[in-house]
Design a protein around this motif. Structure first.
Motif, short mmCIF file in Angstrom:
data_model
loop_
_atom_site.label_atom_id
_atom_site.label_comp_id
_atom_site.label_asym_id
_atom_site.label_seq_id
_atom_site.Cartn_x
_atom_site.Cartn_y
_atom_site.Cartn_z
N HIS A 178 27.04 26.06 39.39
CA HIS A 178 26.01 25.78 38.38
C HIS A 178 25.21 24.57 38.85
CE1 HIS A 178 24.46 24.43 34.39
NE2 HIS A 178 24.33 25.74 34.25
N ARG B 84 36.61 33.73 41.67
CA ARG B 84 37.91 33.08 41.47
C ARG B 84 37.83 31.57 41.59
NH1 ARG B 84 42.26 37.00 44.47
NH2 ARG B 84 41.64 38.89 43.35
N TRP B 85 36.71 31.06 42.11
CA TRP B 85 36.52 29.62 42.29
C TRP B 85 35.20 29.20 41.67
CZ3 TRP B 85 40.52 26.95 44.20
CH2 TRP B 85 41.45 27.62 44.98
N ARG B 86 35.18 27.96 41.14
CA ARG B 86 33.96 27.39 40.58
C ARG B 86 33.75 26.03 41.24
NH1 ARG B 86 34.47 28.00 35.00
NH2 ARG B 86 36.22 26.58 35.10
N ALA C 244 39.09 29.24 38.90
CA ALA C 244 38.47 29.63 37.62
C ALA C 244 38.22 31.13 37.62
CB ALA C 244 37.17 28.88 37.42
N GLU C 245 38.13 31.68 36.47
CA GLU C 245 37.69 33.07 36.31
C GLU C 245 36.28 33.00 35.72
OE1 GLU C 245 39.16 35.78 37.41
OE2 GLU C 245 40.87 34.62 38.13
N GLN C 246 35.29 32.99 36.59
CA GLN C 246 33.88 32.92 36.19
C GLN C 246 33.23 34.20 36.65
OE1 GLN C 246 32.29 30.20 34.60
NE2 GLN C 246 30.61 31.65 34.40
N ASP C 247 32.96 35.12 35.71
CA ASP C 247 32.48 36.45 36.06
C ASP C 247 33.48 37.06 37.05
OD1 ASP C 247 30.28 36.12 34.36
OD2 ASP C 247 29.15 35.10 35.93
N TRP D 7 22.03 28.87 38.61
CA TRP D 7 23.34 29.10 39.20
C TRP D 7 23.19 29.88 40.51
CZ3 TRP D 7 25.51 33.94 40.13
CH2 TRP D 7 24.85 35.03 39.57
N TRP E 7 31.37 30.37 42.56
CA TRP E 7 30.28 30.29 41.60
C TRP E 7 29.88 28.83 41.44
CZ3 TRP E 7 29.30 28.02 36.83
CH2 TRP E 7 28.24 28.56 36.09
#
Length: 106
Positions: free
Chosen positions: A37, A68-70, A62-65, A22, A35
């Motif tokens: 992957h 705010r964006w994935r 998104a809420e990834q760690d 990632w 973020w």
């Protein structure tokens, strides 16, 4: 956080953790880092990015760690373009199509 998802963005790889698969992307079009992957990388074979590399990507809120964006799709070259006659208005990504004509001699 805006619910509107931008289209394909141009950006750079800020950091990439190859051993973990990632990393973090940045684009002037977004106020926050993204973020990513390795599974979002649209290529065959081994998927690896390097810090500073130019990329194109699409995102979803998104809420990834702390992000705010994935990234949902990520390209290291120009992304595939939708077919010219593609009138699919679902808005769920790039439209691709292909045709195959086979003619046999009698």
């Amino acid at each position: 956080m805006s619910k509107e998802t931008p289209g394909v963005l141009v950006g750079r790889v800020l950091t990439w953790h190859g051993e973990e698969g990632w990393g973090v992307l940045t684009s002037p079009a977004l106020p926050h880092e993204v973020w990513a992957h390795y599974s979002a990388i649209q290529c065959e074979g081994f998927r690896e990015l390097t810090a500073g590399q130019r990329v194109l990507f699409s995102v979803e809120p998104a809420e990834q760690d702390q992000f705010r964006w994935r990234a949902v799709r990520l390209w290291t070259d120009d992304p595939p373009q939708p077919a010219a006659d593609d009138d699919d208005d679902r808005g769920d990504g790039l439209g691709l199509s292909s045709d195959l004509d086979i003619t046999f001699d009698s």
